[in-house]
Design a protein around this motif. Sequence first.
Motif, PDB file in Angstrom:
ATOM      1  N   GLN A  24      58.462  44.477   3.458  1.00 31.52           N
ATOM      2  CA  GLN A  24      58.179  45.782   3.192  1.00 31.52           C
ATOM      3  C   GLN A  24      57.668  46.428   4.184  1.00 31.52           C
ATOM      4  N   GLU A  27      54.332  51.119   2.341  1.00 28.15           N
ATOM      5  CA  GLU A  27      53.988  51.201   0.985  1.00 28.15           C
ATOM      6  C   GLU A  27      53.708  52.608   0.366  1.00 28.15           C
ATOM      7  N   GLU A  54      61.577  51.742  -3.952  1.00 24.23           N
ATOM      8  CA  GLU A  54      61.209  50.233  -3.612  1.00 24.23           C
ATOM      9  C   GLU A  54      62.359  49.816  -2.775  1.00 24.23           C
ATOM     10  N   GLU A  57      61.401  51.109   0.572  1.00 26.63           N
ATOM     11  CA  GLU A  57      60.365  50.512   1.269  1.00 26.63           C
ATOM     12  C   GLU A  57      61.044  49.131   1.908  1.00 26.63           C
ATOM     13  N   GLU A  97      48.118  48.960   7.810  1.00 25.83           N
ATOM     14  CA  GLU A  97      48.998  49.133   6.779  1.00 25.83           C
ATOM     15  C   GLU A  97      49.824  50.427   6.918  1.00 25.83           C
ATOM     16  N   LEU A  99      51.529  53.664   5.369  1.00 30.67           N
ATOM     17  CA  LEU A  99      51.641  54.437   4.174  1.00 30.67           C
ATOM     18  C   LEU A  99      52.567  55.618   4.228  1.00 30.67           C
TER      19      LEU A  99
END
Length: 135
Positions: A24, A27, A54, A57, A97, A99
């Motif tokens: 991934q 997010e 999804e 991602e 992360e 984003l």
Amino acid sequence: MGCFQKKFLKIETLIYFYNLFKVQYFETLFLEEANKFLATLKEKTVAKVLFNIELAEQNNDPRLFKKLQNDIWEFRTHYNGQQIRLLAFWDKANNKETLVIATHGFCKKTDKVPKAEIIRAVKLREKYFETKLLN
């Protein structure tokens, strides 16, 4: 152990390993306006949009997630004769992360994204980072 239980355990094991090795790249978080837009769509349409997000991602596919200008990107979904777009931007301020923030959405009939929608996304991006700095 019955045949059904063995099959169920095999499926659970496959899902476990799929999630373990799934890549991934980012997010996606949805701002209030994006959530409101999704709430106006039919259930199957929302499912298709979320499925495409999804996929985006996990892949680098410009048919699903494409840069429009500078900091504004679009999630692209073509479903049931509709072109559904969610505009978004990156938030890489946190090193833990990556984003992508979906600002808002709209349905369109042409391939070109209306300039007013891009301006709206830019304003929502600015407001997001202003609010983030205050917190």
